[in-house]
Design a protein around this motif. Structure first.
Motif, PDB file in Angstrom:
ATOM      1  N   PRO A  35     -15.774  36.315-109.993  1.00 27.15           N
ATOM      2  CA  PRO A  35     -17.110  35.778-110.297  1.00 27.15           C
ATOM      3  C   PRO A  35     -17.075  34.813-111.486  1.00 27.15           C
ATOM      4  N   HIS A  36     -18.044  33.891-111.493  1.00 27.72           N
ATOM      5  CA  HIS A  36     -18.189  33.011-112.653  1.00 27.72           C
ATOM      6  C   HIS A  36     -18.569  33.855-113.866  1.00 27.72           C
ATOM      7  N   GLN A  37     -18.192  33.347-115.031  1.00 29.29           N
ATOM      8  CA  GLN A  37     -18.639  33.961-116.282  1.00 29.29           C
ATOM      9  C   GLN A  37     -20.168  33.994-116.299  1.00 29.29           C
ATOM     10  N   ARG A  38     -20.756  35.121-116.691  1.00 30.39           N
ATOM     11  CA  ARG A  38     -22.219  35.195-116.784  1.00 30.39           C
ATOM     12  C   ARG A  38     -22.681  34.643-118.125  1.00 30.39           C
ATOM     13  N   LYS A  39     -23.804  33.918-118.146  1.00 30.65           N
ATOM     14  CA  LYS A  39     -24.351  33.418-119.411  1.00 30.65           C
ATOM     15  C   LYS A  39     -24.743  34.595-120.299  1.00 30.65           C
ATOM     16  N   THR A  46     -20.124  33.626 -96.764  1.00 28.75           N
ATOM     17  CA  THR A  46     -21.318  32.776 -96.668  1.00 28.75           C
ATOM     18  C   THR A  46     -21.346  31.721 -97.761  1.00 28.75           C
ATOM     19  N   CYS A  47     -22.165  30.714 -97.550  1.00 25.35           N
ATOM     20  CA  CYS A  47     -22.573  29.829 -98.647  1.00 25.35           C
ATOM     21  C   CYS A  47     -24.023  29.431 -98.404  1.00 25.35           C
ATOM     22  N   TRP A  48     -24.814  29.529 -99.438  1.00 28.81           N
ATOM     23  CA  TRP A  48     -26.236  29.129 -99.403  1.00 28.81           C
ATOM     24  C   TRP A  48     -26.249  27.602 -99.471  1.00 28.81           C
ATOM     25  N   ILE A  49     -26.972  26.939 -98.565  1.00 26.71           N
ATOM     26  CA  ILE A  49     -26.972  25.469 -98.527  1.00 26.71           C
ATOM     27  C   ILE A  49     -28.388  24.929 -98.757  1.00 26.71           C
ATOM     28  N   GLY A  50     -28.644  24.518-100.012  1.00 26.29           N
ATOM     29  CA  GLY A  50     -29.936  23.907-100.331  1.00 26.29           C
ATOM     30  C   GLY A  50     -29.999  22.462 -99.834  1.00 26.29           C
ATOM     31  N   LEU A  51     -28.831  21.850 -99.755  1.00 24.56           N
ATOM     32  CA  LEU A  51     -28.732  20.441 -99.367  1.00 24.56           C
ATOM     33  C   LEU A  51     -29.285  20.173 -97.967  1.00 24.56           C
ATOM     34  N   ILE A  52     -29.454  21.221 -97.164  1.00 21.11           N
ATOM     35  CA  ILE A  52     -29.941  21.058 -95.791  1.00 21.11           C
ATOM     36  C   ILE A  52     -31.274  20.307 -95.758  1.00 21.11           C
ATOM     37  N   ASN A  86     -19.279  41.349-105.770  1.00 24.86           N
ATOM     38  CA  ASN A  86     -18.146  40.694-105.079  1.00 24.86           C
ATOM     39  C   ASN A  86     -18.523  39.401-104.374  1.00 24.86           C
ATOM     40  N   ARG A  87     -19.787  39.264-103.994  1.00 29.87           N
ATOM     41  CA  ARG A  87     -20.182  38.099-103.187  1.00 29.87           C
ATOM     42  C   ARG A  87     -19.882  36.800-103.929  1.00 29.87           C
ATOM     43  N   ARG A  88     -19.292  35.869-103.217  1.00 27.70           N
ATOM     44  CA  ARG A  88     -19.106  34.521-103.764  1.00 27.70           C
ATOM     45  C   ARG A  88     -19.440  33.515-102.671  1.00 27.70           C
ATOM     46  N   SER A  89     -19.751  32.301-103.081  1.00 31.43           N
ATOM     47  CA  SER A  89     -19.946  31.232-102.093  1.00 31.43           C
ATOM     48  C   SER A  89     -18.581  30.835-101.578  1.00 31.43           C
ATOM     49  N   ILE A  90     -18.399  30.921-100.272  1.00 30.77           N
ATOM     50  CA  ILE A  90     -17.112  30.575 -99.657  1.00 30.77           C
ATOM     51  C   ILE A  90     -17.297  29.314 -98.822  1.00 30.77           C
ATOM     52  N   ARG A  91     -16.385  28.362 -99.021  1.00 28.78           N
ATOM     53  CA  ARG A  91     -16.547  27.040 -98.401  1.00 28.78           C
ATOM     54  C   ARG A  91     -15.369  26.654 -97.517  1.00 28.78           C
ATOM     55  N   LYS A  92     -14.585  27.649 -97.097  1.00 24.24           N
ATOM     56  CA  LYS A  92     -13.444  27.388 -96.213  1.00 24.24           C
ATOM     57  C   LYS A  92     -13.369  28.530 -95.201  1.00 24.24           C
ATOM     58  N   GLN A 116     -36.126  25.043 -95.517  1.00 23.33           N
ATOM     59  CA  GLN A 116     -35.909  25.185 -96.964  1.00 23.33           C
ATOM     60  C   GLN A 116     -34.444  25.388 -97.316  1.00 23.33           C
ATOM     61  N   TYR A 117     -33.779  26.225 -96.559  1.00 22.51           N
ATOM     62  CA  TYR A 117     -32.398  26.577 -96.882  1.00 22.51           C
ATOM     63  C   TYR A 117     -31.591  26.714 -95.609  1.00 22.51           C
ATOM     64  N   ALA A 118     -30.270  26.799 -95.779  1.00 21.51           N
ATOM     65  CA  ALA A 118     -29.403  27.221 -94.675  1.00 21.51           C
ATOM     66  C   ALA A 118     -28.346  28.133 -95.275  1.00 21.51           C
ATOM     67  N   LEU A 122     -21.635  21.540 -94.173  1.00 22.60           N
ATOM     68  CA  LEU A 122     -21.752  22.931 -93.714  1.00 22.60           C
ATOM     69  C   LEU A 122     -20.378  23.577 -93.602  1.00 22.60           C
ATOM     70  N   TYR A 123     -19.413  22.948 -94.239  1.00 22.71           N
ATOM     71  CA  TYR A 123     -18.058  23.495 -94.412  1.00 22.71           C
ATOM     72  C   TYR A 123     -17.405  23.941 -93.102  1.00 22.71           C
ATOM     73  N   ASN A 124     -17.732  23.233 -92.005  1.00 21.15           N
ATOM     74  CA  ASN A 124     -17.152  23.556 -90.691  1.00 21.15           C
ATOM     75  C   ASN A 124     -17.348  25.027 -90.318  1.00 21.15           C
TER      76      ASN A 124
HETATM   77  C1  FMN Z   1     -30.928  27.561-104.012  1.00 25.48           C
HETATM   78  C2  FMN Z   1     -29.429  27.353-103.852  1.00 25.48           C
HETATM   79  C3  FMN Z   1     -28.974  26.194-103.232  1.00 25.48           C
HETATM   80  C4  FMN Z   1     -27.585  26.008-103.051  1.00 25.48           C
HETATM   81  N1  FMN Z   1     -27.156  24.900-102.375  1.00 25.48           N
HETATM   82  C5  FMN Z   1     -25.839  24.713-102.158  1.00 25.48           C
HETATM   83  C6  FMN Z   1     -25.379  23.612-101.353  1.00 25.48           C
HETATM   84  O1  FMN Z   1     -26.153  22.825-100.832  1.00 25.48           O
HETATM   85  N2  FMN Z   1     -24.044  23.484-101.175  1.00 25.48           N
HETATM   86  C7  FMN Z   1     -23.120  24.362-101.714  1.00 25.48           C
HETATM   87  O2  FMN Z   1     -21.925  24.186-101.499  1.00 25.48           O
HETATM   88  N3  FMN Z   1     -23.541  25.422-102.460  1.00 25.48           N
HETATM   89  C8  FMN Z   1     -24.860  25.622-102.688  1.00 25.48           C
HETATM   90  N4  FMN Z   1     -25.297  26.731-103.381  1.00 25.48           N
HETATM   91  C9  FMN Z   1     -24.312  27.705-103.893  1.00 25.48           C
HETATM   92  C10 FMN Z   1     -24.133  27.609-105.406  1.00 25.48           C
HETATM   93  O3  FMN Z   1     -23.411  26.440-105.708  1.00 25.48           O
HETATM   94  C11 FMN Z   1     -23.412  28.878-105.893  1.00 25.48           C
HETATM   95  O4  FMN Z   1     -24.208  30.009-105.596  1.00 25.48           O
HETATM   96  C12 FMN Z   1     -23.155  28.844-107.397  1.00 25.48           C
HETATM   97  O5  FMN Z   1     -22.234  27.828-107.719  1.00 25.48           O
HETATM   98  C13 FMN Z   1     -22.599  30.196-107.910  1.00 25.48           C
HETATM   99  O6  FMN Z   1     -21.401  30.529-107.230  1.00 25.48           O
HETATM  100  P1  FMN Z   1     -21.265  31.884-106.386  1.00 25.48           P
HETATM  101  O7  FMN Z   1     -22.292  31.844-105.285  1.00 25.48           O
HETATM  102  O8  FMN Z   1     -19.869  31.851-105.843  1.00 25.48           O
HETATM  103  O9  FMN Z   1     -21.495  33.024-107.313  1.00 25.48           O
HETATM  104  C14 FMN Z   1     -26.654  26.968-103.546  1.00 25.48           C
HETATM  105  C15 FMN Z   1     -27.142  28.129-104.161  1.00 25.48           C
HETATM  106  C16 FMN Z   1     -28.504  28.346-104.282  1.00 25.48           C
HETATM  107  C17 FMN Z   1     -28.998  29.643-104.883  1.00 25.48           C
END
Ligand code: FMN
Length: 188
Positions: free
Chosen positions: A176-180, A129-135, A10-16, A160-162, A88-90
Motif C-alpha cells: 500500500p501507499h504510505q498513508r498521510k 480491479t481499478c476504479w476508472i474516473g476517466l470514463i 490488501n486492495r490495490r489498483s491493478i493495471r495489468k 460516473q465511474y467504471a 481500461l488496461y485491456n
Molecule cells: C474517484 C477515483 C477515480 C479514479 N480514476 C482512475 C482512472 O481513471 N485511472 C486509473 O488508472 N486510476 C484511477 N483511480 C485509482 C487511483 O489512482 C488509486 O486508487 C490511487 O492511486 C491509490 O492507489 P490504490 O488504489 O492502489 O491504493 C481512481 C480512483 C478513484 C477513487
C-alpha cells in the motif's frame, strides 16, 4: 485480522491483467455487493453495465484518448499521446456505473459507496480491479447520445465511474501507499 479489514488493506489498483475472463458467478457476486451499498434516502440511484466485448472496450479507450490529445490537463494529454496506454488496461470485464440525479441526496456519494463495495468484494474473490474516473471523458462531446444508446444506459442516468476487473498478471499486490499523517483527531 478479520477478512474485511484484510481486504481493505490488501486492495490495490491493478493495471495489468491476464487474458482470462472472470467467472460469471464472481461477476454476479461483485455486482450484488454494489447493489447492497448504502444510499441517501435509500434511493439506490445506480445502474451497472457489464462490458465484455473487447471491440467496445478498445473503442472506448481509443476514442477517449483521441479526445484528450489536446487536453489542457497535462496528465490527460500525456496519457492520450502514449501509444501503449489503454484507458481500461485491456481488462476482460469493465463495469460502467451510471447514476440518476435527483434532489435531496448525493448520487456521486451513493455510486462511490457501490463502487468501493465492488472493489472490496472483488479483492475477497481474488479478482483485481481499478476504479476508472476517466470514463466520464468518453461520454462527453457531440456524439454523447449515441454512446449512451450503444451501451443501453437507461434514460436519465449519467455515467460516473467504471471499474476494470480481471486476474492480475503481477506477482501479488503491490504494497500500500504510505498513508498521510495527522488526518485524525479525537475530541473527548
Ligand atoms: C474517484 C477515483 C477515480 C479514479 N480514476 C482512475 C482512472 O481513471 N485511472 C486509473 O488508472 N486510476 C484511477 N483511480 C485509482 C487511483 O489512482 C488509486 O486508487 C490511487 O492511486 C491509490 O492507489 P490504490 O488504489 O492502489 O491504493 C481512481 C480512483 C478513484 C477513487
Amino acid at each position: 485480522m478479520n477478512t474485511v479489514l484484510q481486504n481493505i488493506k490488501n486492495r490495490r489498483s491493478i493495471r495489468k491483467y491476464k487474458e482470462i475472463q472472470v467467472e460469471q458467478e464472481k461477476i454476479e457476486s461483485i455486482i450484488e455487493a454494489g447493489l447492497f451499498a448504502p444510499s441517501g434516502h435509500n434511493a439506490q440511484p445506480w445502474h451497472f453495465t457489464v462490458l465484455q466485448d473487447k471491440k467496445i472496450i478498445d473503442k472506448i479507450s481509443l476514442e477517449t484518448k483521441e479526445s484528450l490529445k489536446d487536453s489542457e490537463t497535462p496528465i490527460f494529454k500525456r496519457m492520450a499521446r502514449n501509444e501503449k496506454f489503454h484507458m481500461l488496461y485491456n481488462a476482460p470485464t469493465v463495469i460502467v456505473i451510471s447514476g440518476k440525479k435527483e434532489k435531496a441526496y448525493s448520487m456521486e456519494a451513493d455510486l462511490g459507496a457501490a463502487t468501493q463495495n465492488m472493489l472490496l468484494a472483488s479483492e475477497s474473490l481474488g479478482v483485481s480491479t481499478c476504479w476508472i474516473g476517466l470514463i466520464v471523458e468518453y461520454f462527453k462531446g457531440e456524439n454523447k447520445e449515441n454512446k449512451y444508446k450503444e451501451l443501453e444506459i437507461p434514460k436519465g442516468y449519467e455515467v460516473q465511474y467504471a471499474v476494470t476487473l480481471g486476474y492480475s498478471s503481477l506477482e501479488g499486490n503491490p504494497k500500500p501507499h504510505q498513508r498521510k499523517e495527522n488526518t485524525v483527531n479525537y475530541i473527548r
